[in-house]
Write an enzyme that holds these catalytic residues in place. Sequence first.
Site, PDB file in Angstrom:
ATOM      1  N   ASP A 246       0.729  -1.285   0.380  1.00 33.01           N
ATOM      2  CA  ASP A 246       0.347  -0.375  -0.253  1.00 33.01           C
ATOM      3  C   ASP A 246       1.167   1.440  -0.029  1.00 33.01           C
ATOM      4  O   ASP A 246       2.097   1.439   0.513  1.00 33.01           O
ATOM      5  CB  ASP A 246      -1.073   0.297   1.138  1.00 33.01           C
ATOM      6  N   GLU A 321       1.614  -0.712  -4.648  1.00 37.23           N
ATOM      7  CA  GLU A 321       0.621   0.604  -5.309  1.00 37.23           C
ATOM      8  C   GLU A 321       1.186   1.560  -5.364  1.00 37.23           C
ATOM      9  O   GLU A 321       1.466   2.425  -4.496  1.00 37.23           O
ATOM     10  CB  GLU A 321      -0.726   0.621  -4.232  1.00 37.23           C
TER      11      GLU A 321
HETATM   12  C1  NOJ Z   1      -4.850   3.073  -0.506  1.00 33.40           C
HETATM   13  C2  NOJ Z   1      -5.342   2.373  -0.516  1.00 33.40           C
HETATM   14  O1  NOJ Z   1      -6.161   2.115  -1.298  1.00 33.40           O
HETATM   15  C3  NOJ Z   1      -6.466   3.278   0.784  1.00 33.40           C
HETATM   16  O2  NOJ Z   1      -7.795   3.313   0.549  1.00 33.40           O
HETATM   17  C4  NOJ Z   1      -5.631   3.989   1.574  1.00 33.40           C
HETATM   18  O3  NOJ Z   1      -6.995   5.075   1.440  1.00 33.40           O
HETATM   19  C5  NOJ Z   1      -4.502   4.592   1.096  1.00 33.40           C
HETATM   20  N1  NOJ Z   1      -3.507   3.548   0.358  1.00 33.40           N
HETATM   21  C6  NOJ Z   1      -4.001   5.015   2.725  1.00 33.40           C
HETATM   22  O4  NOJ Z   1      -3.631   3.411   3.363  1.00 33.40           O
END
Ligand code: NOJ
Length: 608
Positions: A246, A321
């Site tokens: 993430d 991500e």
């Molecule tokens: C990306 C995640 O997909 C999202 O849902 C989240 O709010 C942020 N990162 C922070 O962790």
Amino acid sequence: MMYTIWRVVGITIGVTAVVGVVVGSLTWGILANRGPPPPELKPLDWWEHTVIYQIYPRSFKDSDGDGIGDLKGISTQLDHLVDIGIGAIWMSPIFVSPMVDFGYDISDFYNIQAEYGTMADFEELVKKAHDLGIKILLDYVPNHASDQSEYFKRSLAREPGYENFFVWADPIIDPNNASNRLVPSNWISEFGGSVWEWSEIRQQYYLHQFAKEQVDFNFRDPAVRNEMLNIMKYWFEKGADGYRLDAVVHLFEADPNDHGGVYPDEPLSGNMFLNPDQAGYTTQEYTKHLIELYDVLYDWREFADGWKDENNSETKILLAEAYANITMTMLYYGVEGGRDGAHFPFNFELINSLSAKSSARDFVYVIKRWLTYMPSGRVANWVFGNHDKNRMPSRFRTNMVDGLNSLSMLLPGVAITYQGEEIGMRDGYVSWEDTVDVAACNQGNPDNYLEYSRDPARTPFHWDNTTNAGFSTNSTTWLPIALDYTEINLKAQKEAKRSHYKVYKSLISLRKQPALSHGSYHIQALSENTFILIRHLITHDTYALLFNVGSEDDTVDLDNVTLLREPLTVYASSVHSSRVDGDTVPWGERGRVTLQAGEAIVLRAPPT
Ligand code: NOJ
Ligand code: MG
């Protein structure tokens, strides 16, 4: 000596060498006898051509009737995942959390959130999934922890070993008023407002790139980096097959040591559509994409590979991500000739660069861009939605669902499906009163909250047309059920003669074809609104997707398309198509194939 040239839909192709005469439409029998032997197919690792299904656990299936999805719910519905044919699930975070950002604010990285179940439920899910041949990917949230975590409490108390676990900074004294405290820099959080939050206890500011309850770890502290490896190891030992990583673009912020001892202000971006308290109002050059983060990522990859070797396990995969420009994105794969990074960074180009307004050329360009920039020998991936973005049919058009699903299944590499895409689920309506997403609550008001809210993409899965769409027996659910569930639900689509579910399922099963797993790709616009994607592997059937992404009928000419030999058979088509599986496209009609708005057809052609 065998030299063959034959006519393939109006053009000539040389196989072994370009010599001699056009032989015309030879039959495959003759070619098979004389042609080269079928190519040997390189064995693929389990993940290289799989379909990953993203589960948002809160909204998948509620087993205990509290209106919130849970692990047992997922365990009971694994049959659906086996039925559609996916190879792995990625679950959004299931760890202990105060749920300010629905699990992306973790307070205990080593335990399961009680409303989702117990460790035993997790272990059972892993076992059941593995027995069914489904891999389990967890969400790894390395950038931040909840302000309720032990880590943060210890850091607040300046406990030795934890003092620098987070990014702490002294206030700046206002030159005009010594009793006034100023934030260390003008940096803005992703959910609006300053990244700096004052702590009365430490008499310092701490940094948060998301909500103030999501405190950013200090990745310059070796103890933090070490703890991250402990977490990774812990869930590997529990059977996780990999991680989605993430928010990795945020791992580092500028170091005051490089800026004369201060946190440097960011210049204004000049984006006049944003308010001064919105992310992107400044350039974010000191808060995102810092080059240091790549080494941390490459260390994780080394760790994951090392764990695999030591334990003689199957490959543990890491998926990053990273919303970044194409060059910075590709660095997440690793350095060509250097260290490896993630198995892949998610490809968000189909989300960020395409919409209902895109032409066929836009699709071709965006798809080719990824494949062009991807370092050689790496695996591509295709994402049309996730829990942070409006659902795919809502961003595009509802009549494009089958075409978009077919596209992600036919492109080379890994296909990623966000739960509900297999039945064409659309954004749910969530009123301002029912809105719970922190991004919308922080930045929105009753008039504009839908610009920020991620709730519409997170409403519960539609299993059937009973109460709460079969998601929960509770009188209420954590987010309302989308109103269209009586029409769009799994049970109805299983029973219908044609449905998005049936198209999706048949396209997944097509992925076993060598042309899809190992073949080359050819993609080209045939008109303003229709493009063709061909997957071809010599001596195997060829498959092609014809897709009209426009909003009117479109007639295209296949005569000049290479690689499509006769007979052309319809393998699958959009639910609203007039063509049915097994139909042929007669030679005489190839010069004028008409597709309705949003119609997609997958064609099969004999080997060349
Ligand atoms: C990306 C995640 O997909 C999202 O849902 C989240 O709010 C942020 N990162 C922070 O962790
Ligand atoms: Mg529940």
